[in-house]
Write a protein that holds these residues in place. Structure first.
Motif, PDB file in Angstrom:
ATOM      1  N   GLU A   1      84.710  51.911  -0.721  1.00 54.30           N
ATOM      2  CA  GLU A   1      85.051  53.230  -0.921  1.00 54.30           C
ATOM      3  C   GLU A   1      85.424  53.548  -2.365  1.00 54.30           C
ATOM      4  O   GLU A   1      85.012  54.648  -2.807  1.00 54.30           O
ATOM      5  CB  GLU A   1      86.427  53.319  -0.065  1.00 54.30           C
ATOM      6  CG  GLU A   1      86.247  54.051   1.240  1.00 54.30           C
ATOM      7  CD  GLU A   1      87.560  54.218   1.985  1.00 54.30           C
ATOM      8  OE1 GLU A   1      87.554  53.444   3.101  1.00 54.30           O
ATOM      9  OE2 GLU A   1      88.405  54.797   1.512  1.00 54.30           O
TER      10      GLU A   1
ATOM     11  N   ILE B   1      83.307  60.901   1.562  1.00 58.66           N
ATOM     12  CA  ILE B   1      83.295  59.388   2.006  1.00 58.66           C
ATOM     13  C   ILE B   1      83.719  59.406   3.456  1.00 58.66           C
ATOM     14  O   ILE B   1      84.825  59.813   3.875  1.00 58.66           O
ATOM     15  CB  ILE B   1      83.748  58.502   1.266  1.00 58.66           C
ATOM     16  CG1 ILE B   1      83.466  58.474  -0.115  1.00 58.66           C
ATOM     17  CG2 ILE B   1      84.045  56.951   1.936  1.00 58.66           C
ATOM     18  CD1 ILE B   1      84.364  57.647  -1.224  1.00 58.66           C
TER      19      ILE B   1
ATOM     20  N   THR C   1      78.614  59.565   1.653  1.00 57.40           N
ATOM     21  CA  THR C   1      78.538  58.338   2.311  1.00 57.40           C
ATOM     22  C   THR C   1      79.370  57.917   3.429  1.00 57.40           C
ATOM     23  O   THR C   1      80.306  58.444   3.641  1.00 57.40           O
ATOM     24  CB  THR C   1      79.307  57.289   0.987  1.00 57.40           C
ATOM     25  OG1 THR C   1      78.615  57.630  -0.173  1.00 57.40           O
ATOM     26  CG2 THR C   1      79.341  55.702   1.370  1.00 57.40           C
TER      27      THR C   1
END
Lengths: 525, 525
Positions: free
Chosen positions: A119, A129, A158
């Motif tokens: 992360e 994310i 992501t």
């Protein structure tokens, strides 16, 4: 009704939503996703042997396809390897759904050897994310990530996929084939009042300069800018590096802003009004002692017609309709340079390309210090796209070419590569061969980090001569790019004269599949 | 008195404090540091053409030299490329002073193309991060970073160097040659009460197992562990992957813990007391459905003799003195296997290495699925070091070999590399040639990601056969490692039989400079 595991749910959701390609270099934590790719026929899986190939290819794909591919990377180290070209993709505003496998949450507290802070690494990319916590949430997270990736101007979303979420069963496959809804937000329009205000600026000044880029570097934006120039006398420049520049005969051609601050300030000299559309206000690529960061002439007023992420083409068109309603764009006629003869130089090699560039080509430009003559040499060639390296991180050219070739299998792709750049992602050649992509790689080999020798002189970086500095020298041994290419299964040849380059380039374009030409050019004096 | 700029101050401080090598792949923001390297003769600059080569080399150097090298990387993208092998270095507890150039602080708000979040990327490594704000503070920050890197067990201290701090003048060079003080904290001793308590455990149980690693994988630790085994009947295992294992004739040889959970649980079966020294309690490298993360038999009691970062050798020696005061270690005699004949297999190739390993060798082991026979085959070879890949991120072997060869120029370095791993950091071969390092690279080429085929079966990752999965297959085209090596200036040959490998290995060791042998082995069934 079949039951899907999390990996299948993820890939089927993305596939159903229109993501057609997954570029990957997987590891153990991604194996259920690798298995799931077998079950999602609408998604093509493309293997890279290094993650920078994977992420650079996803960038190239997005630039040509106009929509995101997925990547599939292995934990923090895989993301790290891919980070440089994700940086470039971010600067190109390319949408990417960046999938990174992770250990199961229950396994992470044991701090196994590959435990890594995915992360935090991903956060450096400044995109959203997500990390699904269970199989039921996977599909929605996939849709959210895709929606976020498509957020104008495009970003890297992501999705961290824990292995136990990948392998857990539990989602009923929807048999009715309904597609999940991805709501791509339309590109926000520029407020008409802004367009009108800038029309007033243009009418009130005869020293206006327009700098365009981003989505405005394509045909409609170029034509609108050309009309504005014709109608107002404004000068037009292109940003230095465009994600996708439409170029060639039938299109307006503008000078690009230079790389060095003094070049840009010289180009913009005399401008009292500097207007940008689709690109930020000009800034120096690097800082230099006693040179400014902001590259706008002293005293000039600055205006933003369209921010990056706004509809720059629409704004330029509206502006043209206001200030040049009757004007046509001035376009470049078909006008190829004559084929040059003699040794390859910084002048002759781009001329060969301009003389021989095939129809509908996609040109990837990672030529750095060797490519200054390219834009001029190709201005009258058949219309083509030029993909530049927007983020400045070296090693994206050959991967970009992979993504472009997969997005447009019918178009010839020409990757123009500086030698130093090519080394970072060399195994891109294997993927080009493995997928039998129509890519002609031309390696401009000056056997040095020539750009750093140039920069050394701009910076005054040391007392010694950069031409003898051992850290900027790529000789001893000379790198044999012909040998490297052949070892990866790509036919290759070496050119030292314009005639040889012309002959080899013509042959490479004519034959299907990838080729590499090592073009040996002199080091920069 | 001469005046130094920030770059010179940084490198001179580090050089004076004993940092002898800087591995680098620099860019524009690092050019003043490149220039400064010319003025610090006590620091050797080694160029890598990819940052993973740079960081892996720094790891290998630290493991053999026992002290940190500096790295010099270009902004966030350069750090990203280097991150995977910094992850490996962190897992090996290698000290590194990781220098990353940055834009000047005044330039960053303009968000130039290469602006990147270096600090966030570095934070994922969990080491200290420093950023000198002016030239006067550079020297102290350098000393602090070096001190922090040396903090037991060793860590990666990142020093972000703004370009304007590098180029600013202002530090008076100290003419008297006094060295700045780096206070390397001694490795903390284990409390004697802990040692005594574990002595009681060993005396009270006949089912004890000792797992050693880290610093205890070197001669003194191995000998102490062997004495403990002799005195108490405890079984001893090595951790799976050691940063630096001393191995060969004259040393005790222990089985390594396996890679898969079921292997480890079988090895530890019956243990009622599990004691670790210098390594964490065994955990699964990866998680698998229905298998535990913590690899200690049910009901066993666990004991930590020495944490990672404590003096494991001292603790083992003290423990041996308590429980086996009169025992000698049991050491392996010189006993090389006979040279095998016939095709190269997973059995024959390590046997060739064991039969021919030269004196004082450093063996880099990135053989993954192909290397299971290595430890046994080399147990009776002349004493050597084995450097394993501690972090599990592929692509460190050839860079590790560079660092080891620079730390120990008189020792032969053997890099044993899986084919898939070698591709990530291929340009390490150029640096090996450029620096004329005595490295013999043996590429175990099974033309597949064999480890992922194995893992697929352990995971039950999909319905299809992993042997036909296209994403795990490195054929089509086959990669020609001989061609790759020669293209980077490294003499190379291919072996398909044990006889050929023996002949080529002998020749490679005898000749100075790097060599590569492509050892073609069958894919795993």
């Amino acid at each position: 009704m079949a039951v899907l595991n999390g990996a299948e749910s993820l890939l089927r959701t993305l596939g159903d939503a229109g993501v057609e390609v997954c570029f990957t270099n997987p590891g153990t934590t991604e194996l259920h996703l690798v298995g799931a790719l077998d079950t999602v026929p609408q998604m093509r899986a493309v293997l890279g042997l290094f993650e920078g190939v994977v992420t650079g290819a996803a960038d190239g794909y997005a630039r040509i396809a106009g929509k995101p591919a997925a990547t599939l990377l292995h934990l923090g180290p895989g993301l790290g390897h891919g980070l440089s070209n994700l940086h470039n993709a971010r600067r190109a505003n390319s949408p990417i759904v960046n999938i990174v496998g992770d250990h199961p949450r229950y396994h992470k507290p044991y701090d196994p050897p590959l435990e890594s802070d995915i992360e935090t690494v991903a956060r450096s990319l400044r995109g959203p994310i997500r990390r699904p916590e269970n199989v039921a949430g996977v599909s929605q997270d996939a849709i959210s990530a895709l929606t976020e990736a498509l957020e104008p101007p495009g970003q890297i979303a992501t999705l961290i996929m824990p292995a136990d979420v990948s392998w857990a069963d539990g989602v009923a496959a929807d048999g009715n084939g309904s597609r999940p809804t991805v709501l791509a937000r339309p590109v926000p329009a520029v407020n008409p009042a802004v367009v009108e205000r800038i029309a007033e600026v243009l009418r009130g000044s005869d020293d206006s300069t327009l700098v365009i880029g981003g989505t405005a570097a394509r045909a409609a934006g170029l034509c609108a800018a050309s009309r504005i120039a014709a109608g107002t006398g404004a000068r037009v420049f292109l940003e230095t590096y465009s994600s996708r520049l439409e170029h060639g005969a039938g299109l307006p051609s503008f000078q690009r802003l230079g790389f060095y601050p003094d070049q840009v300030l010289r180009q913009l000299e005399g401008a009292r009004q500097v207007i940008v559309a689709g690109t930020p206000m000009p800034v120096a690529f690097f800082a230099y002692p006693d040179q400014p960061s902001r590259l706008v002439p002293d005293g000039a007023q600055t205006h933003i017609l369209a921010e990056v992420g706004q509809d720059a083409v629409g704004a330029l068109t509206a502006l043209a309709d206001l200030v040049a309603p009757d004007r046509e764009p001035e376009v470049t006629g078909p006008n190829r340079p004559a084929l040059p003869a003699g040794p390859l130089t910084l002048e002759t090699w781009p001329t060969v390309i301009g003389a021989l560039l095939p129809e509908h080509a996609i040109v990837v430009d990672e030529t750095i210090s060797s490519g200054t003559g390219l834009i001029t040499a190709t201005a009258g060639a058949p219309r083509h796209d030029i993909l530049a390296m927007c983020g400045g991180a070296m090693g994206e050219g050959m991967p970009l070419a992979i993504g472009a070739a997969i997005a447009a299998p019918d178009r010839p792709v020409i990757a123009l590569e500086a030698d130093g750049c090519a080394i970072y992602t060399l195994s891109a050649l294997w993927t080009q061969a493995h997928e039998n992509l129509n890519i002609t790689n031309v390696i401009l080999n000056n056997r040095s980090y020539a750009i750093l020798r140039e920069e050394w002189q701009h910076l005054g970086a040391g007392a010694s001569d950069p031409h003898t500095n051992r850290l900027l020298d790529l000789t001893g041994p000379d790198i044999d790019f012909v040998g490297l290419a052949r070892a990866f299964g790509v036919p290759a040849s070496r050119a030292t004269t314009a005639e040889e380059l012309a002959e080899q380039f013509t042959r490479a374009i004519a034959e299907p599949g990838p080729h590499l030409i090592e073009a040996v050019i002199p080091p920069i004096a």
